[in-house]
Enzyme design. Structure first.
Site, mmCIF file in Angstrom:
data_model
loop_
_atom_site.group_PDB
_atom_site.id
_atom_site.type_symbol
_atom_site.label_atom_id
_atom_site.label_comp_id
_atom_site.label_asym_id
_atom_site.label_seq_id
_atom_site.Cartn_x
_atom_site.Cartn_y
_atom_site.Cartn_z
ATOM 1 N N GLY A 205 24.208 36.563 48.339
ATOM 2 C CA GLY A 205 24.572 35.654 47.260
ATOM 3 C C GLY A 205 24.113 34.264 47.674
ATOM 4 O O GLY A 205 24.605 33.724 48.666
ATOM 5 N N GLY B 249 26.953 30.313 48.735
ATOM 6 C CA GLY B 249 25.918 30.823 49.645
ATOM 7 C C GLY B 249 25.068 29.707 50.225
ATOM 8 O O GLY B 249 24.754 29.698 51.422
ATOM 9 N N ILE C 224 33.900 37.129 50.097
ATOM 10 C CA ILE C 224 34.490 35.958 49.419
ATOM 11 C C ILE C 224 34.561 36.184 47.908
ATOM 12 O O ILE C 224 35.355 35.563 47.209
ATOM 13 C CB ILE C 224 33.673 34.658 49.699
ATOM 14 C CG1 ILE C 224 33.417 34.463 51.196
ATOM 15 C CG2 ILE C 224 34.386 33.449 49.126
ATOM 16 C CD1 ILE C 224 32.710 33.150 51.543
ATOM 17 N N SER C 225 33.736 37.091 47.381
ATOM 18 C CA SER C 225 33.661 37.291 45.932
ATOM 19 C C SER C 225 35.041 37.646 45.355
ATOM 20 O O SER C 225 35.820 38.363 45.973
ATOM 21 C CB SER C 225 32.687 38.439 45.605
ATOM 22 O OG SER C 225 31.480 38.275 46.300
ATOM 23 N N HIS D 103 45.219 36.746 46.971
ATOM 24 C CA HIS D 103 44.547 35.503 46.578
ATOM 25 C C HIS D 103 44.700 35.312 45.075
ATOM 26 O O HIS D 103 43.751 35.323 44.318
ATOM 27 C CB HIS D 103 43.065 35.590 46.959
ATOM 28 C CG HIS D 103 42.319 34.312 46.712
ATOM 29 N ND1 HIS D 103 42.724 33.093 47.194
ATOM 30 C CD2 HIS D 103 41.169 34.067 46.023
ATOM 31 C CE1 HIS D 103 41.865 32.168 46.815
ATOM 32 N NE2 HIS D 103 40.913 32.731 46.096
HETATM 33 P P1 A3D Z 1 27.499 31.404 42.056
HETATM 34 O O1 A3D Z 1 27.039 30.012 42.324
HETATM 35 O O2 A3D Z 1 27.379 31.929 40.669
HETATM 36 O O3 A3D Z 1 26.708 32.361 43.062
HETATM 37 C C1 A3D Z 1 26.784 33.735 42.990
HETATM 38 C C2 A3D Z 1 25.400 34.263 43.291
HETATM 39 O O4 A3D Z 1 25.472 35.699 43.293
HETATM 40 C C3 A3D Z 1 24.333 33.878 42.262
HETATM 41 O O5 A3D Z 1 23.288 33.152 42.890
HETATM 42 C C4 A3D Z 1 23.842 35.229 41.728
HETATM 43 O O6 A3D Z 1 22.443 35.245 41.456
HETATM 44 C C5 A3D Z 1 24.201 36.146 42.870
HETATM 45 N N1 A3D Z 1 24.235 37.560 42.480
HETATM 46 C C6 A3D Z 1 24.614 38.113 41.312
HETATM 47 N N2 A3D Z 1 24.470 39.451 41.354
HETATM 48 C C7 A3D Z 1 24.018 39.750 42.603
HETATM 49 C C8 A3D Z 1 23.682 40.949 43.257
HETATM 50 N N3 A3D Z 1 23.795 42.127 42.649
HETATM 51 N N4 A3D Z 1 23.250 40.867 44.526
HETATM 52 C C9 A3D Z 1 23.142 39.683 45.162
HETATM 53 N N5 A3D Z 1 23.435 38.509 44.584
HETATM 54 C C10 A3D Z 1 23.867 38.547 43.314
HETATM 55 O O7 A3D Z 1 29.026 31.590 42.502
HETATM 56 P P2 A3D Z 1 29.792 30.912 43.745
HETATM 57 O O8 A3D Z 1 28.887 30.907 44.915
HETATM 58 O O9 A3D Z 1 30.408 29.643 43.294
HETATM 59 O O10 A3D Z 1 30.985 31.964 43.923
HETATM 60 C C11 A3D Z 1 30.712 33.262 44.390
HETATM 61 C C12 A3D Z 1 31.952 34.144 44.308
HETATM 62 O O11 A3D Z 1 32.972 33.635 45.172
HETATM 63 C C13 A3D Z 1 32.598 34.233 42.920
HETATM 64 O O12 A3D Z 1 33.010 35.557 42.660
HETATM 65 C C14 A3D Z 1 33.807 33.309 43.043
HETATM 66 O O13 A3D Z 1 34.842 33.651 42.136
HETATM 67 C C15 A3D Z 1 34.206 33.564 44.470
HETATM 68 N N6 A3D Z 1 35.065 32.546 45.080
HETATM 69 C C16 A3D Z 1 35.983 32.973 45.985
HETATM 70 C C17 A3D Z 1 36.814 32.060 46.597
HETATM 71 C C18 A3D Z 1 37.826 32.538 47.596
HETATM 72 O O14 A3D Z 1 38.418 31.738 48.293
HETATM 73 C C19 A3D Z 1 38.104 33.952 47.732
HETATM 74 C C20 A3D Z 1 36.706 30.693 46.305
HETATM 75 C C21 A3D Z 1 35.747 30.299 45.385
HETATM 76 C C22 A3D Z 1 34.921 31.227 44.777
#
Ligand code: A3D
Length: 317
Positions: A10, A15, A119-120, A176
């Site tokens: 990701g 990431g 983390i997702s 969470h």
């Molecule tokens: P975002 O910036 O959308 O990044 C997610 C990335 O995943 C994007 O670049 C997508 O292209 C990529 N992606 C989608 N499908 C796939 C796949 N099949 N294989 C590989 N990559 C793929 O999101 P983000 O970085 O802000 O957040 C990522 C996740 O973390 C989300 O689910 C959030 O809800 C979660 N999150 C968790 C916390 C915790 O503390 C647990 C906090 C904040 C966000």
């Protein structure tokens, strides 16, 4: 000694920050994977070009191919959609389950010996699914949530008391979600109970409780507070820092005690579910789950949080 390798699945908001933090701390060589062509390559090139300025020396590779994660010591998974204003984390379960299944298959095939930090969101369900699909031992598949939730709680306490965040210890347990359990009784400033400091500040137990209740509530809803401000995504700096603390403890065998989403087999009265509890993280992943006694009120909050985790995870089946 061979350099460590960290694969980040990701390459979105979290990431990108993860890759930069790995580089700044020279934790090892970094592979950033995403399905979007150019995105991980562009971010890695950008970070690498900062290396002469920041003075770090690691290899950074952006990729759309799972083969490149081969040999990773630690894999951190952020693939999946973040929430938008008005959404709960649980609303992401359907779409992110499909993504997590494909990611876990990639990890299983190409990095079968890696430690995996998920983390997702919805976190407790996604780490459960990742372990199921990879079939890795529970000690090698964990979730990041509690380090961040605890850091948020500690931040609010430090602001309220006008003291350095470095001297505040605070921890949350449970899932969470909005039912997470910030542990008021164990929150301290250099060992001094926070409740005593609040009582001295405000001169009454009632006012101290009111102020603490507000901080507990803000901690529980802290993720949503950031989402409402950003409007187009969720928190990304603090989740990345939190996962890096976990990865670093494993890679350097630091044996830090960090709130970790861990698979419980009887601990805290929970059997067969991933829930946030304090764990020793070292070269073997989860080396120990630390149990301690909860009072009746804390146990009731824990039970409520675990019930929410169970109903979410059971909906996966
Ligand atoms: P975002 O910036 O959308 O990044 C997610 C990335 O995943 C994007 O670049 C997508 O292209 C990529 N992606 C989608 N499908 C796939 C796949 N099949 N294989 C590989 N990559 C793929 O999101 P983000 O970085 O802000 O957040 C990522 C996740 O973390 C989300 O689910 C959030 O809800 C979660 N999150 C968790 C916390 C915790 O503390 C647990 C906090 C904040 C966000």
């Amino acid at each position: 000694m061979a350099r460590k390798k960290i694969a980040l699945i990701g390459g979105g908001q979290i990431g990108g920050v993860l890759a930069q933090l790995c580089a700044l701390r020279e934790l090892g060589d970094v592979v950033l994977f995403d399905i979007v062509e150019g995105l991980p390559q562009g971010k890695c090139l950008d970070i690498a070009e900062a290396s002469p300025v920041d003075g770090f020396d690691v290899c950074l590779k952006g990729t759309n191919s799972y083969e490149d994660i081969a040999g990773a010591d630690v894999v951190i998974v952020t693939a999946g959609l973040p929430r938008k204003p008005g959404m709960s984390r649980d609303d992401l379960i359907e779409v992110n389950s499909k993504i997590m299944t494909s990611v876990a298959e990639g990890i299983k095939q190409y990095a079968p010996n890696a430690f995996v930090i998920v983390i997702s969101n919805p976190l407790d369900a996604m780490v459960t699914l990742c372990q199921k699909v990879t079939g890795f031992p529970y000690s090698r598949v964990i979730g990041q949530a509690g380090v961040l939730d605890s850091a948020r709680f500690a931040t609010f306490i430090a602001w309220e008391l006008g003291v350095s965040v470095k001297d505040v210890t605070a921890m949350t347990l449970g899932g969470h979600g909005d039912d997470m359990v910030p542990l008021v009784r164990y929150a301290s400033v250099n060992g001094i109970p926070v409740m005593e400091l609040l009582e001295r500040k405000y001169g009454s137990k009632e006012k101290a409780k009111e102020v603490m209740d507000a901080m507990v509530n803000r901690t529980r809803l802290a993720g949503g507070e950031v989402v409402a401000l950003l409007k187009t995504g969720s928190a990304f700096y603090s989740p990345a820092s939190s996962a890096i603390a976990m990865a670093e403890s494993i890679l350097k065998d630091q044996k830090r005690v960090l709130p970790t989403c861990a698979y419980l087999q009887g601990e805290f009265g929970v059997n067969g579910y991933y829930v946030g509890v304090p764990c020793v993280l070292g070269e073997k992943g989860i080396e120990k789950i630390i149990e301690f006694s909860l009072d009746a009120e804390e146990q009731a909050m824990m039970d409520k949080s675990v019930a929410a985790v169970k109903s979410l995870v059971d909906s996966l089946k």
